[in-house]
Design a protein around this motif. Structure first.
Motif: not given
Lengths: 336, 336
Positions: B159, B162, B205, B209, B211
């Protein structure tokens, strides 16, 4: 004494037999105690052998070859290799090593492919918890620094790093005649409180070991690799792999930029032509010929990887390395 | 609009005020929206200010200075810094940043020292789990690649990687005007099954995501850093630190070897003299002037580290970087 036989994967690498056949002959010319068996496409190898220069004619009788198929398909991932166990030239040369027909093996295939097949066919030394890949990098002092691991493992624990330290030191002591190898741990700083936990633990273990076979010099930072005050630099495979490939990428970029600089403007072009022999000497330093050959430590027998982009001269370096490691019985003495 | 004020640690770095004073002036000449306060030894700064070339006289009125003691003792470890909180020029400039007297801070002190004091005085953004250090490296495509983390953390978890990816992307998007930054994860190979567990988890991840702020390009290998097909390369601080310092060490060694090559033999010496202007251009690429300045991401305000060996020109680069990050309010927008 029967000659020390090396199994050569003739098809691996970007140039296949064009590099491996002459490369093998060049190496044998310098290692009179060695002979080689080339594994690969019969007609391609034969073709290259017939073109060997007259200066290498005397080594021809020490070279055999065996039909063994091709190099691995480019899309052959280590996971697929472990599942399918593909035949071909790498497979054949490792099987020869396993069966005692050769004392060492050299291949220009991808690291992951060689490691996967070598572990399967040749097996690991029981005293070694994890294998490691090591290669020499040039330094300012002109004495190489051997870095390991370069990617055989990721997520190495402290005790693995300690194993790598002793394996690297044994290699340098036996093959490179460094009586008391200086061994360092790669870290983000030289303070004892800094860095990854596993590295700090390995530091404590190496300090406590009191081995008379190594001179433990403590932490080394990335730029220290090229200074030449350590013979063996130990790290996890992720760190070593990124740092080594990063160095290769940087060297390639700088080589291109240097040549481009001598193409920019008429003055630079004229001077560049005059400077060509000097620049050529320098650019030699940047290519993977020098110190070509990554050693796979922890296997039951000597396996050396040649850089995929190596030509004959570079391949010869890897073959000589394999001969020297096998001549010293390095695998048997690795944990000594 | 009141000018954007930068707090300059005038004493840090190998050359102290000799580099920082002129460097600051050079940067202000190119950033008319900025002003600077220099913290350090009054008489040394005053001395350097009086020697500014006439071409920089027009920025003099945008430079203040404050007596603030010296740089840190060389043996000052981050752990001692956290214990003793030493006064001096770095401390004073970070306090100015904390108190809102400046919008950014630049120092040539050691990374660990800056990070330790900055976390204490300036504090971290609450949305960021771990700070990261990022610097630009040159690439073949002449578009820089920003690498992070370079050593603010070791043992980063998935994390955190990320977070680094999004912080790096925000910086590149806001400060460097790259509308859709290409972000990659450093790994030992490009296969999805390869590499450290945390890297594979971060990969999953980032893929999940979705994004619209970044273009996730997957894994990047070490040599890919210099190719220029990724704008942000994300890794743990141990990997980034060793790879970056390794690159610096290699570049230094190659620069020395190139110069030595042109000293070897009379022909090389003659050509070397003719080639001097071309070589000088090339050697510029190797020194830390270009892209000097490492950004500390995740702090509440902009802090930029200048390379310890930077001279005035290099220091100017770091100051410009600090102005540009502060002008964009990068810290506030980092997790956007």
């Amino acid at each position: 004494m029967p000659p020390l036989r090396i199994a050569i994967d003739a098809m691996g690498g970007d140039y296949g037999p064009r590099a491996t056949v002459t490369g093998t002959a060049l190496a044998l010319a310098e290692r009179p105690n060695a002979s080689a068996t080339l594994y690969g496409r019969h007609h391609l190898i034969d073709d290259e052998l017939s073109r060997l220069p007259a200066t290498l004619a005397h080594v021809r009788e020490r070279i055999d070859f065996v039909e063994a198929g091709d190099c691995l398909p480019v899309d052959m991932t280590p996971s697929r290799i472990l599942r399918d166990v593909p035949s071909g030239s790498l497979h054949a040369s490792l099987v020869a090593l396993r069966d005692g027909e050769a004392k060492a093996c050299v291949s220009g295939e991808h690291t992951g492919a060689i490691m996967a097949l070598a572990r399967r066919h040749v097996g690991m030394l029981s005293a070694v918890s994890r294998p490691a890949i090591s290669a020499a990098i040039p330094t300012v002092s002109h004495r190489p620094c051997y870095m390991l691991d370069l990617g055989a493992n990721v997520d190495a624990r402290a005790e693995h790093l300690v194993d790598f330290a002793f394996m690297g030191a044994a290699m340098v002591r036996l093959v490179d005649n460094v009586s008391l190898p200086r061994v360092g741990l790669l870290n983000v700083g030289t303070e004892s409180s800094k860095g990854e936990r596993r590295v700090r633990e390995a530091d404590a273990m190496l300090r406590a070991s009191g081995s008379s076979h190594i001179e433990y010099v403590g932490y080394v930072e990335g730029d220290g690799l090229f200074i030449g005050n350590t013979d063996v630099a130990v790290c996890d495979g992720m760190v070593g792999n990124v740092a080594l490939k990063g160095s290769e990428g940087l060297a390639r970029m700088l080589g291109e930029r240097l040549q481009a600089e001598f193409q920019t403007g008429w003055y630079a072009r004229v001077v560049g032509r005059l400077a060509a022999p000097v620049l050529r000497r320098f650019l030699q330093e940047l290519n993977p010929v020098r110190y070509n050959g990554a050693s796979f430590l922890g296997l039951r027998a000597t396996v050396v990887k040649s850089h995929g982009s190596a030509r004959a001269e570079g391949f010869a370096y890897a073959v000589r390395r394999a001969v020297d490691e096998a001549a010293m019985n390095l695998p048997d003495r690795l944990m000594s």
